[in-house]
Motif scaffolding. Sequence first.
Motif, PDB file in Angstrom:
ATOM      1  N   TYR A   1      -3.236   9.163  14.028  1.00 48.37           N
ATOM      2  CA  TYR A   1      -3.195   7.762  13.617  1.00 48.37           C
ATOM      3  C   TYR A   1      -1.831   7.397  13.049  1.00 48.37           C
ATOM      4  O   TYR A   1      -1.225   6.392  13.445  1.00 48.37           O
ATOM      5  CB  TYR A   1      -4.286   7.482  12.573  1.00 48.37           C
ATOM      6  CG  TYR A   1      -4.161   6.104  11.952  1.00 48.37           C
ATOM      7  CD1 TYR A   1      -4.594   4.976  12.643  1.00 48.37           C
ATOM      8  CD2 TYR A   1      -3.555   5.936  10.709  1.00 48.37           C
ATOM      9  CE1 TYR A   1      -4.443   3.709  12.100  1.00 48.37           C
ATOM     10  CE2 TYR A   1      -3.401   4.670  10.157  1.00 48.37           C
ATOM     11  CZ  TYR A   1      -3.851   3.566  10.846  1.00 48.37           C
ATOM     12  OH  TYR A   1      -3.688   2.320  10.309  1.00 48.37           O
ATOM     13  N   GLN A   2      -1.314   8.210  12.117  1.00 51.67           N
ATOM     14  CA  GLN A   2      -0.069   7.825  11.452  1.00 51.67           C
ATOM     15  C   GLN A   2       1.131   7.909  12.394  1.00 51.67           C
ATOM     16  O   GLN A   2       1.960   6.999  12.426  1.00 51.67           O
ATOM     17  CB  GLN A   2       0.183   8.682  10.212  1.00 51.67           C
ATOM     18  CG  GLN A   2       1.465   8.245   9.490  1.00 51.67           C
ATOM     19  CD  GLN A   2       1.604   8.814   8.112  1.00 51.67           C
ATOM     20  OE1 GLN A   2       0.605   9.027   7.410  1.00 51.67           O
ATOM     21  NE2 GLN A   2       2.831   9.072   7.680  1.00 51.67           N
TER      22      GLN A   2
ATOM     23  N   PHE B   1       2.931   5.556   4.136  1.00 50.64           N
ATOM     24  CA  PHE B   1       1.675   4.925   4.521  1.00 50.64           C
ATOM     25  C   PHE B   1       0.759   4.770   3.318  1.00 50.64           C
ATOM     26  O   PHE B   1       0.537   5.696   2.554  1.00 50.64           O
ATOM     27  CB  PHE B   1       1.003   5.725   5.631  1.00 50.64           C
ATOM     28  CG  PHE B   1       1.427   5.276   7.004  1.00 50.64           C
ATOM     29  CD1 PHE B   1       0.546   4.641   7.857  1.00 50.64           C
ATOM     30  CD2 PHE B   1       2.739   5.452   7.419  1.00 50.64           C
ATOM     31  CE1 PHE B   1       0.959   4.196   9.108  1.00 50.64           C
ATOM     32  CE2 PHE B   1       3.167   5.021   8.664  1.00 50.64           C
ATOM     33  CZ  PHE B   1       2.264   4.388   9.510  1.00 50.64           C
ATOM     34  N   THR B   2       0.277   3.558   3.162  1.00 54.33           N
ATOM     35  CA  THR B   2      -0.555   3.205   2.033  1.00 54.33           C
ATOM     36  C   THR B   2      -1.612   2.231   2.500  1.00 54.33           C
ATOM     37  O   THR B   2      -1.410   1.505   3.480  1.00 54.33           O
ATOM     38  CB  THR B   2       0.292   2.563   0.914  1.00 54.33           C
ATOM     39  OG1 THR B   2      -0.564   2.077  -0.123  1.00 54.33           O
ATOM     40  CG2 THR B   2       1.118   1.388   1.444  1.00 54.33           C
ATOM     41  N   SER B   3      -2.710   2.184   1.773  1.00 48.05           N
ATOM     42  CA  SER B   3      -3.768   1.256   2.152  1.00 48.05           C
ATOM     43  C   SER B   3      -3.447  -0.169   1.760  1.00 48.05           C
ATOM     44  O   SER B   3      -4.056  -1.105   2.265  1.00 48.05           O
ATOM     45  CB  SER B   3      -5.095   1.681   1.506  1.00 48.05           C
ATOM     46  OG  SER B   3      -5.500   2.920   2.026  1.00 48.05           O
ATOM     47  N   GLY B   4      -2.486  -0.351   0.844  1.00 43.45           N
ATOM     48  CA  GLY B   4      -2.158  -1.714   0.435  1.00 43.45           C
ATOM     49  C   GLY B   4      -3.387  -2.408  -0.116  1.00 43.45           C
ATOM     50  O   GLY B   4      -4.116  -1.851  -0.911  1.00 43.45           O
TER      51      GLY B   4
ATOM     52  N   GLY C   1      -7.612  -2.893   4.862  1.00 44.44           N
ATOM     53  CA  GLY C   1      -7.523  -2.165   6.117  1.00 44.44           C
ATOM     54  C   GLY C   1      -7.142  -0.710   6.000  1.00 44.44           C
ATOM     55  O   GLY C   1      -7.054  -0.132   4.924  1.00 44.44           O
ATOM     56  N   ARG C   2      -6.937  -0.100   7.177  1.00 37.77           N
ATOM     57  CA  ARG C   2      -6.518   1.289   7.239  1.00 37.77           C
ATOM     58  C   ARG C   2      -5.062   1.405   6.753  1.00 37.77           C
ATOM     59  O   ARG C   2      -4.375   0.400   6.621  1.00 37.77           O
ATOM     60  CB  ARG C   2      -6.667   1.823   8.664  1.00 37.77           C
ATOM     61  CG  ARG C   2      -8.116   1.869   9.143  1.00 37.77           C
ATOM     62  CD  ARG C   2      -8.233   2.682  10.418  1.00 37.77           C
ATOM     63  NE  ARG C   2      -8.056   4.102  10.145  1.00 37.77           N
ATOM     64  CZ  ARG C   2      -8.051   5.052  11.093  1.00 37.77           C
ATOM     65  NH1 ARG C   2      -8.179   4.697  12.363  1.00 37.77           N
ATOM     66  NH2 ARG C   2      -7.901   6.313  10.778  1.00 37.77           N
ATOM     67  N   PRO C   3      -4.596   2.632   6.483  1.00 32.98           N
ATOM     68  CA  PRO C   3      -3.233   2.785   5.962  1.00 32.98           C
ATOM     69  C   PRO C   3      -2.179   2.110   6.830  1.00 32.98           C
ATOM     70  O   PRO C   3      -2.255   2.140   8.060  1.00 32.98           O
ATOM     71  CB  PRO C   3      -3.051   4.311   5.953  1.00 32.98           C
ATOM     72  CG  PRO C   3      -4.429   4.847   5.751  1.00 32.98           C
ATOM     73  CD  PRO C   3      -5.326   3.923   6.537  1.00 32.98           C
ATOM     74  N   LYS C   4      -1.199   1.523   6.153  1.00 32.39           N
ATOM     75  CA  LYS C   4      -0.123   0.791   6.825  1.00 32.39           C
ATOM     76  C   LYS C   4       1.206   1.346   6.335  1.00 32.39           C
ATOM     77  O   LYS C   4       1.311   1.815   5.203  1.00 32.39           O
ATOM     78  CB  LYS C   4      -0.206  -0.702   6.494  1.00 32.39           C
ATOM     79  CG  LYS C   4      -1.505  -1.350   6.937  1.00 32.39           C
ATOM     80  CD  LYS C   4      -1.616  -2.771   6.410  1.00 32.39           C
ATOM     81  CE  LYS C   4      -1.897  -2.815   4.928  1.00 32.39           C
ATOM     82  NZ  LYS C   4      -3.204  -2.257   4.561  1.00 32.39           N
TER      83      LYS C   4
ATOM     84  N   GLU D   1     -12.183   1.649   4.701  1.00 33.66           N
ATOM     85  CA  GLU D   1     -12.130   1.434   6.145  1.00 33.66           C
ATOM     86  C   GLU D   1     -11.515   2.611   6.876  1.00 33.66           C
ATOM     87  O   GLU D   1     -11.844   2.871   8.039  1.00 33.66           O
ATOM     88  CB  GLU D   1     -11.355   0.153   6.451  1.00 33.66           C
ATOM     89  CG  GLU D   1     -12.091  -1.104   6.029  1.00 33.66           C
ATOM     90  CD  GLU D   1     -11.352  -2.362   6.447  1.00 33.66           C
ATOM     91  OE1 GLU D   1     -10.644  -2.338   7.456  1.00 33.66           O
ATOM     92  OE2 GLU D   1     -11.497  -3.375   5.754  1.00 33.66           O
ATOM     93  N   ASP D   2     -10.616   3.337   6.218  1.00 34.94           N
ATOM     94  CA  ASP D   2     -10.020   4.516   6.844  1.00 34.94           C
ATOM     95  C   ASP D   2     -11.058   5.621   7.001  1.00 34.94           C
ATOM     96  O   ASP D   2     -11.177   6.244   8.055  1.00 34.94           O
ATOM     97  CB  ASP D   2      -8.843   5.008   6.000  1.00 34.94           C
ATOM     98  CG  ASP D   2      -8.052   6.093   6.677  1.00 34.94           C
ATOM     99  OD1 ASP D   2      -7.561   6.993   5.975  1.00 34.94           O
ATOM    100  OD2 ASP D   2      -7.911   6.066   7.913  1.00 34.94           O
TER     101      ASP D   2
END
Length: 548
Positions: free
Chosen positions: A113-114, A207-210, A213-216, A461-462
């Motif tokens: 994913y990342q 990458f963070t969930s902010g 949503g999933r990590p961004k 969500e992740d």
Amino acid sequence: MALSNANFSEAAQQVTYRNGPRPMHDYLLLNASEAPDQAAYIFYGREVTWGELAESTRRLAGFLRASGIGKGDHVGLYLQNCPQYVIAHYAIQMLGAVITPLNPQYKAAEVEYQLNNAEARAVICGTDLYPMVDAVRTRLDNLALVVTTRYADYLPHEPTLPVPEDMAGAQATPEGTTDLVVAIEQSRPIDKPESVDFENDIALMTFTSGTTGRPKGAMLPVGAATFKTAALFQANGLDQATTSLAIAPFCHIAGMCLGVYAGVYGRWTTVILPRFDPETTVKAIETYKVDMWYSIAPMNRAILGLPDIQSRNLTSLRFNPATSFGIPVTESLSDEWKKLTGCQMHEASYGLSETHTMDTYMPRDAIRWGSCGKPMPGNDIRIINLKTGEEQPAGESGEIIVGNPYVFKGYWQRLDATDETLRNGWVYTGDVGYFDDDHYLFFTGRIKEMIKSSGYSVFPEDVEALMLNHPAIAQSAAVGVPDENRGESVKLFVVLKPDYEGRITEQEIIDWAKENMAAYKYPRYVEFRDSLPATGAGKVLRRLLKED
């Protein structure tokens, strides 16, 4: 109401730099020029000097450039704490390329994913972690280069500290990858780092969930690391005569700040450990006369519980910021620690990935227990009303927002999420808190649903997206539940597919999750449900599940 970024420009001018506002890799080269024979990092007794570190970094940068990696390219860094992590980190940044760190606890689905989301062109990883990359390599659309390394390559013949078994193995270089040490030995060093824009070019995509949503990928500019590290030194009165201990994961923004950046900025000697073990930590402090250690409270508590700990000598410690996870940093715990070491531990700071963390500091001569301390020099923090957006007076709760010239530039290819979080240079954190009359920040909760487990951010969500890979699961919802050791653990509510009802247990779901996601992320509790509460539009109401 969106505040103007002009409001914090005056505060930003308060930061002073050891040698000017320049990229962190310039400080590395400066150290090599000023003190080439000083130990920069120590790994179980193996000393890497500033001269060797700079030469290895420039040579690895030369290899990466010859392999087609250049300015703006995204490169994954998937390693446990080790000297190679530091070398790779700065080699990538010397090219003007962008680091995207991966947690070494990640499993194959998380790696896929990342790296795909970041459109990574290369990844540098440990041979122990390469199987996760290999399992998904054919599905990594942009990946052109894989460099692997053995931790044992940087171990001494006679270690001074107990070496974990998995770090000492002499694994072969996997087929289809390039060995990092060989790349260093056989490559010409770059003449000078790539020219970069200190305020605007991106150096780090963490990458963070902010907030949703999933990590961004939060894109942090070159200057963020130097700005926050300089503020750390300025606020705490730190100097160059320091030996620090780095245990917090380098992939995590806090561990990166204290383990990868602070030592380079201050020309410290940093002792690296890839994980916490109470006895090994005590021995490291004693052996190297460590005077600075960033810990989490359960580590201090574990050391205090060692047999005969009163006979050990930890009096070299003089600066021990600690983070509350599972166990709070209380005055009583701090007093107990001070009685053993002579050092008053205190709450480390408030911060998040989008701001390069370290947004506050705790004045050591005026500790306010229960608070996160005061804003770092150059860092503007406001509390705004959740409904009106107006700034709140002291004592009144609201959303915490953070502003300085070096906050993140947005989420990679997520304009919608960027617009929600970044407004006129201010980061809207989704956290709730207040200032007291003396401008100490108190954190009181989260607007968002992010789960804090063992110091890591886990977004529901992740977890839910990863759990959909299980053949029995039709739908799931993850929430955080209190855990005295981790702070929070994940609980998963599951709706099974009809064919699996009565044929699978909750424990089997947990066991599968344990095998397929990071240790801090997998659900410790599973509850089967016939259905999940949802809005008319179909959005699962996790709040109702949490209240059950």
